[in-house]
Scaffold this motif. Structure first.
Motif, PDB file in Angstrom:
ATOM      1  N   PHE A  39     -75.692  -1.356  -5.034  1.00 46.86           N
ATOM      2  CA  PHE A  39     -76.929  -2.002  -4.617  1.00 46.86           C
ATOM      3  C   PHE A  39     -77.997  -0.933  -4.471  1.00 46.86           C
ATOM      4  CE2 PHE A  39     -75.421  -6.189  -4.300  1.00 46.86           C
ATOM      5  CZ  PHE A  39     -74.130  -6.169  -3.798  1.00 46.86           C
ATOM      6  N   PRO A  40     -79.265  -1.343  -4.517  1.00 50.42           N
ATOM      7  CA  PRO A  40     -80.370  -0.364  -4.470  1.00 50.42           C
ATOM      8  C   PRO A  40     -80.254   0.584  -3.292  1.00 50.42           C
ATOM      9  CG  PRO A  40     -81.207  -2.523  -5.040  1.00 50.42           C
ATOM     10  CD  PRO A  40     -79.769  -2.722  -4.682  1.00 50.42           C
ATOM     11  N   LYS A  41     -80.411   1.857  -3.579  1.00 45.94           N
ATOM     12  CA  LYS A  41     -80.400   2.921  -2.586  1.00 45.94           C
ATOM     13  C   LYS A  41     -79.068   3.008  -1.827  1.00 45.94           C
ATOM     14  CE  LYS A  41     -85.408   2.895  -1.936  1.00 45.94           C
ATOM     15  NZ  LYS A  41     -86.532   2.853  -0.969  1.00 45.94           N
ATOM     16  N   GLN A  42     -78.018   2.534  -2.442  1.00 47.39           N
ATOM     17  CA  GLN A  42     -76.712   2.623  -1.809  1.00 47.39           C
ATOM     18  C   GLN A  42     -75.721   3.356  -2.706  1.00 47.39           C
ATOM     19  OE1 GLN A  42     -75.129  -0.937  -0.041  1.00 47.39           O
ATOM     20  NE2 GLN A  42     -77.120  -1.616   0.709  1.00 47.39           N
ATOM     21  N   SER A  43     -74.559   3.606  -2.166  1.00 51.43           N
ATOM     22  CA  SER A  43     -73.544   4.333  -2.895  1.00 51.43           C
ATOM     23  C   SER A  43     -72.791   3.420  -3.854  1.00 51.43           C
ATOM     24  CB  SER A  43     -72.569   4.975  -1.899  1.00 51.43           C
ATOM     25  OG  SER A  43     -71.645   5.808  -2.568  1.00 51.43           O
ATOM     26  N   LEU A  44     -71.901   4.022  -4.614  1.00 55.86           N
ATOM     27  CA  LEU A  44     -71.052   3.245  -5.510  1.00 55.86           C
ATOM     28  C   LEU A  44     -69.870   2.701  -4.718  1.00 55.86           C
ATOM     29  CD1 LEU A  44     -72.247   5.816  -7.296  1.00 55.86           C
ATOM     30  CD2 LEU A  44     -70.834   4.763  -9.037  1.00 55.86           C
ATOM     31  N   MET A  45     -69.694   1.399  -4.806  1.00 61.29           N
ATOM     32  CA  MET A  45     -68.583   0.766  -4.107  1.00 61.29           C
ATOM     33  C   MET A  45     -67.549   0.312  -5.130  1.00 61.29           C
ATOM     34  SD  MET A  45     -69.408   1.147  -1.029  1.00 61.29           S
ATOM     35  CE  MET A  45     -68.071   0.214  -0.315  1.00 61.29           C
ATOM     36  N   LEU A  46     -66.339   0.818  -5.012  1.00 56.77           N
ATOM     37  CA  LEU A  46     -65.290   0.439  -5.944  1.00 56.77           C
ATOM     38  C   LEU A  46     -64.919  -1.023  -5.736  1.00 56.77           C
ATOM     39  CD1 LEU A  46     -63.211   1.353  -8.079  1.00 56.77           C
ATOM     40  CD2 LEU A  46     -61.665   1.883  -6.176  1.00 56.77           C
ATOM     41  N   MET A  47     -64.916  -1.756  -6.833  1.00 56.66           N
ATOM     42  CA  MET A  47     -64.543  -3.169  -6.776  1.00 56.66           C
ATOM     43  C   MET A  47     -63.071  -3.350  -7.139  1.00 56.66           C
ATOM     44  SD  MET A  47     -67.786  -4.843  -8.718  1.00 56.66           S
ATOM     45  CE  MET A  47     -67.229  -6.513  -8.471  1.00 56.66           C
ATOM     46  N   ALA A  48     -62.679  -2.692  -8.235  1.00 57.76           N
ATOM     47  CA  ALA A  48     -61.318  -2.905  -8.716  1.00 57.76           C
ATOM     48  C   ALA A  48     -60.928  -1.805  -9.685  1.00 57.76           C
ATOM     49  CB  ALA A  48     -61.202  -4.263  -9.402  1.00 57.76           C
ATOM     50  N   THR A  49     -59.632  -1.630  -9.807  1.00 58.65           N
ATOM     51  CA  THR A  49     -59.052  -0.701 -10.774  1.00 58.65           C
ATOM     52  C   THR A  49     -58.412  -1.519 -11.880  1.00 58.65           C
ATOM     53  OG1 THR A  49     -58.616   0.894  -9.013  1.00 58.65           O
ATOM     54  CG2 THR A  49     -57.415   1.186 -11.080  1.00 58.65           C
ATOM     55  N   SER A  50     -58.805  -1.224 -13.089  1.00 54.26           N
ATOM     56  CA  SER A  50     -58.353  -1.979 -14.252  1.00 54.26           C
ATOM     57  C   SER A  50     -57.294  -1.183 -15.006  1.00 54.26           C
ATOM     58  CB  SER A  50     -59.567  -2.246 -15.159  1.00 54.26           C
ATOM     59  OG  SER A  50     -59.183  -2.796 -16.393  1.00 54.26           O
ATOM     60  N   ASN A  51     -56.135  -1.762 -15.167  1.00 48.93           N
ATOM     61  CA  ASN A  51     -55.042  -1.086 -15.852  1.00 48.93           C
ATOM     62  C   ASN A  51     -54.688  -1.818 -17.147  1.00 48.93           C
ATOM     63  OD1 ASN A  51     -54.311   0.930 -13.689  1.00 48.93           O
ATOM     64  ND2 ASN A  51     -54.003  -0.948 -12.557  1.00 48.93           N
ATOM     65  N   GLU A  52     -54.621  -1.071 -18.211  1.00 45.01           N
ATOM     66  CA  GLU A  52     -54.329  -1.657 -19.509  1.00 45.01           C
ATOM     67  C   GLU A  52     -52.991  -2.368 -19.510  1.00 45.01           C
ATOM     68  OE1 GLU A  52     -51.994  -0.365 -21.968  1.00 45.01           O
ATOM     69  OE2 GLU A  52     -52.518  -1.900 -23.425  1.00 45.01           O
TER      70      GLU A  52
ATOM     71  N   GLY B  98     -48.061   7.747  -6.957  1.00 43.41           N
ATOM     72  CA  GLY B  98     -47.674   6.970  -8.123  1.00 43.41           C
ATOM     73  C   GLY B  98     -48.744   5.979  -8.524  1.00 43.41           C
ATOM     74  N   ALA B  99     -49.576   5.590  -7.604  1.00 42.93           N
ATOM     75  CA  ALA B  99     -50.663   4.674  -7.945  1.00 42.93           C
ATOM     76  C   ALA B  99     -51.817   5.473  -8.538  1.00 42.93           C
ATOM     77  CB  ALA B  99     -51.125   3.923  -6.706  1.00 42.93           C
ATOM     78  N   THR B 100     -52.651   4.761  -9.256  1.00 39.96           N
ATOM     79  CA  THR B 100     -53.776   5.434  -9.896  1.00 39.96           C
ATOM     80  C   THR B 100     -54.736   5.985  -8.857  1.00 39.96           C
ATOM     81  OG1 THR B 100     -53.595   3.931 -11.753  1.00 39.96           O
ATOM     82  CG2 THR B 100     -55.663   5.104 -11.496  1.00 39.96           C
ATOM     83  N   ASN B 101     -55.118   7.245  -9.032  1.00 41.76           N
ATOM     84  CA  ASN B 101     -56.085   7.824  -8.112  1.00 41.76           C
ATOM     85  C   ASN B 101     -57.397   7.074  -8.202  1.00 41.76           C
ATOM     86  OD1 ASN B 101     -54.067   9.625  -7.825  1.00 41.76           O
ATOM     87  ND2 ASN B 101     -55.255  11.416  -8.400  1.00 41.76           N
ATOM     88  N   LYS B 102     -58.007   6.814  -7.087  1.00 46.98           N
ATOM     89  CA  LYS B 102     -59.317   6.190  -7.095  1.00 46.98           C
ATOM     90  C   LYS B 102     -60.252   7.044  -6.267  1.00 46.98           C
ATOM     91  CE  LYS B 102     -58.172   3.068  -3.279  1.00 46.98           C
ATOM     92  NZ  LYS B 102     -58.120   1.643  -2.835  1.00 46.98           N
ATOM     93  N   LEU B 103     -61.507   7.078  -6.667  1.00 44.57           N
ATOM     94  CA  LEU B 103     -62.510   7.878  -5.995  1.00 44.57           C
ATOM     95  C   LEU B 103     -63.167   7.084  -4.872  1.00 44.57           C
ATOM     96  CD1 LEU B 103     -64.374   9.615  -8.967  1.00 44.57           C
ATOM     97  CD2 LEU B 103     -62.841  10.683  -7.319  1.00 44.57           C
ATOM     98  N   ILE B 104     -63.327   7.723  -3.756  1.00 47.04           N
ATOM     99  CA  ILE B 104     -64.106   7.168  -2.662  1.00 47.04           C
ATOM    100  C   ILE B 104     -65.373   8.012  -2.562  1.00 47.04           C
ATOM    101  CG2 ILE B 104     -64.182   6.588  -0.213  1.00 47.04           C
ATOM    102  CD1 ILE B 104     -62.138   4.991  -1.854  1.00 47.04           C
ATOM    103  N   PHE B 105     -66.505   7.352  -2.658  1.00 43.21           N
ATOM    104  CA  PHE B 105     -67.778   8.056  -2.714  1.00 43.21           C
ATOM    105  C   PHE B 105     -68.410   8.196  -1.342  1.00 43.21           C
ATOM    106  CE2 PHE B 105     -68.898   8.808  -7.130  1.00 43.21           C
ATOM    107  CZ  PHE B 105     -67.947   8.051  -7.794  1.00 43.21           C
ATOM    108  N   GLY B 106     -69.144   9.279  -1.181  1.00 41.26           N
ATOM    109  CA  GLY B 106     -69.996   9.429  -0.017  1.00 41.26           C
ATOM    110  C   GLY B 106     -71.224   8.544  -0.169  1.00 41.26           C
ATOM    111  N   THR B 107     -72.080   8.560   0.828  1.00 44.90           N
ATOM    112  CA  THR B 107     -73.229   7.664   0.868  1.00 44.90           C
ATOM    113  C   THR B 107     -74.418   8.154   0.060  1.00 44.90           C
ATOM    114  OG1 THR B 107     -73.790   8.714   2.968  1.00 44.90           O
ATOM    115  CG2 THR B 107     -72.670   6.582   3.066  1.00 44.90           C
ATOM    116  N   GLY B 108     -74.341   9.390  -0.434  1.00 44.19           N
ATOM    117  CA  GLY B 108     -75.393   9.889  -1.290  1.00 44.19           C
ATOM    118  C   GLY B 108     -76.461  10.682  -0.552  1.00 44.19           C
ATOM    119  N   THR B 109     -77.048  11.640  -1.267  1.00 50.63           N
ATOM    120  CA  THR B 109     -78.149  12.450  -0.742  1.00 50.63           C
ATOM    121  C   THR B 109     -79.266  12.446  -1.762  1.00 50.63           C
ATOM    122  OG1 THR B 109     -76.704  13.919   0.523  1.00 50.63           O
ATOM    123  CG2 THR B 109     -78.895  14.758  -0.055  1.00 50.63           C
ATOM    124  N   LEU B 110     -80.431  11.996  -1.338  1.00 53.05           N
ATOM    125  CA  LEU B 110     -81.598  12.030  -2.204  1.00 53.05           C
ATOM    126  C   LEU B 110     -82.250  13.409  -2.075  1.00 53.05           C
ATOM    127  CD1 LEU B 110     -83.701  10.768  -4.060  1.00 53.05           C
ATOM    128  CD2 LEU B 110     -84.847   9.858  -2.016  1.00 53.05           C
TER     129      LEU B 110
END
Lengths: 117, 115
Positions: A39-52, B98-110
């Motif tokens: 969302f605007p001015k926000q961080s990336l939020m993971l929704m889901a992991t897609s596995n083939e 064993g599960a796929t690594n997933k990234l957790i992001f910080g809130t960002g810096t402008l």
């Protein structure tokens, strides 16, 4: 190398319709792809992991029946926003991991901007 | 689950000065820490990353330091230029064995670099 594309780059749709977004790894195979929402001015939020070849893993709070994910090949994952509503308007970004690499590096697509009227 | 905090949320520096962005993470199992730069309306671009077996990594004007004991890592940009202006995100991997690594992001810096 390590290029990820998304299509479409932007889409405007009416409330209640469904929208499909494609994520492709162009020069590498990706067993795993990830879908994020920003969302605007926000961080990336993971929704889901897609596995083939298997079901996607959804993050807590993400409705799997609303955000359908299909990863049918090693280079393509799709996200379908079903019965879209204005609150679904956002920037959707996918990323992909190169299956040949040990590292966890994720390569991001250019994003899809969705506007639901 | 993993939680990544990032500070400051905004940072304004004069061209030529250094900029430092700090992140802390909660999961001691995290072992990969990338930094992404995102320009307005564009995709995040990986600018540097570090693994937990290394304390510091440098690439020209960009460096990252990692303190595993304190569970924090920092991005250092020296001799900043106007084109460095963007939003910077730190991230950490969460490995559930064993599960796929997933990234957790910080809130960002402008980051705004004033000419």
């Amino acid at each position: 190398g390590a290029v990820v594309s998304q299509h479409p780059s932007w889409v405007i749709c009416k409330s209640g319709t469904s929208v499909k977004i494609e994520c492709r790894s162009l020069d590498f195979q990706a067993t795993t792809m990830f879908w994020y929402r920003q969302f605007p001015k926000q961080s990336l939020m993971l929704m889901a992991t897609s596995n083939e070849g298997s079901k996607a893993t959804y993050e807590q709070g993400v409705e799997k029946d609303k955000f359908l994910i299909n990863h049918a090949s090693l280079t393509l994952s799709t996200l379908t926003v079903t019965s879209a509503h204005p609150e679904d308007s956002s920037f959707y970004i996918c990323s992909a991991r190169d299956s040949r690499q040990i590292q966890e590096t994720q390569y991001f697509g250019p994003g899809t901007r969705l506007l639901v009227l | 689950g993993e939680n990544v905090e990032q500070h400051p949320s905004t940072l304004s520096v004069q061209e030529g000065d250094s900029a430092v962005i700090k992140c802390t993470y909660s999961d001691s199992a995290s072992n990969y820490f990338p930094w992404y730069k995102q320009e307005l309306g564009k995709r995040p671009q990986l600018i540097i990353d570090i693994r937990s077996n290394v304390g510091e990594k440098k690439d020209q004007r960009i460096a990252v330091t990692l303190n595993k004991t304190a569970k924090h890592f920092s991005l250092h940009i020296t001799e900043t230029q106007p084109e460095d202006s963007a939003v910077y995100f730190c991230a950490a991997t969460v490995n559930y064995g064993g599960a796929t690594n997933k990234l957790i992001f910080g809130t960002g810096t402008l980051l705004a670099v004033q000419p």
